[in-house]
Write a protein that holds these residues in place. Sequence first.
Motif, mmCIF file in Angstrom:
data_model
loop_
_atom_site.group_PDB
_atom_site.id
_atom_site.type_symbol
_atom_site.label_atom_id
_atom_site.label_comp_id
_atom_site.label_asym_id
_atom_site.label_seq_id
_atom_site.Cartn_x
_atom_site.Cartn_y
_atom_site.Cartn_z
ATOM 1 N N SER A 26 33.931 41.282 33.127
ATOM 2 C CA SER A 26 34.108 40.361 31.998
ATOM 3 C C SER A 26 35.573 40.087 31.706
ATOM 4 N N ILE A 36 29.820 41.765 28.522
ATOM 5 C CA ILE A 36 30.151 43.047 27.891
ATOM 6 C C ILE A 36 28.915 43.704 27.271
ATOM 7 N N PRO A 37 28.095 42.993 26.464
ATOM 8 C CA PRO A 37 26.903 43.655 25.917
ATOM 9 C C PRO A 37 25.919 44.072 27.013
ATOM 10 N N VAL A 40 27.343 47.282 28.466
ATOM 11 C CA VAL A 40 27.211 48.416 27.548
ATOM 12 C C VAL A 40 25.765 48.899 27.504
ATOM 13 N N ILE A 41 24.809 47.955 27.445
ATOM 14 C CA ILE A 41 23.387 48.328 27.419
ATOM 15 C C ILE A 41 23.001 49.017 28.727
#
Length: 120
Positions: A26, A36-37, A40-41
């Motif tokens: 990203s 990014i999400p 992270v997930i």
Amino acid sequence: MSAWKIIALIVGGILIFFGVLFIWGSTGDQGSLGWIPIGVITVGIGLALVFLATRKSAKPDETNVTLKIDLPGNVNMDAIKCRSCGGTLKPEDIKMVAGAPVVTCPYCHTTYQLTEEPKW
């Protein structure tokens, strides 16, 4: 280690790897902040799988065996003396080794197997 734990560790490692790649990607020239999400997930799911696979199970793997002996009549314990030095032995000096009672004298450090003499 069971098969499902090994599979969970492998899948968790792959998810962590790709999650880090999403987060790292990203920041590139063609990257998107929407990655990014997702990264992270993905890392979170991977860490959860690794945690679940490595935690201890509720049941212990070792088995304790208790042997109860029913002795006929009244049984009294005689004092046990060392064969070498004649020192008095305590029950703590007797250990089971390969299914046989073995005694170690605390005074002369002699080790030998206890044998029961015939009653007749």
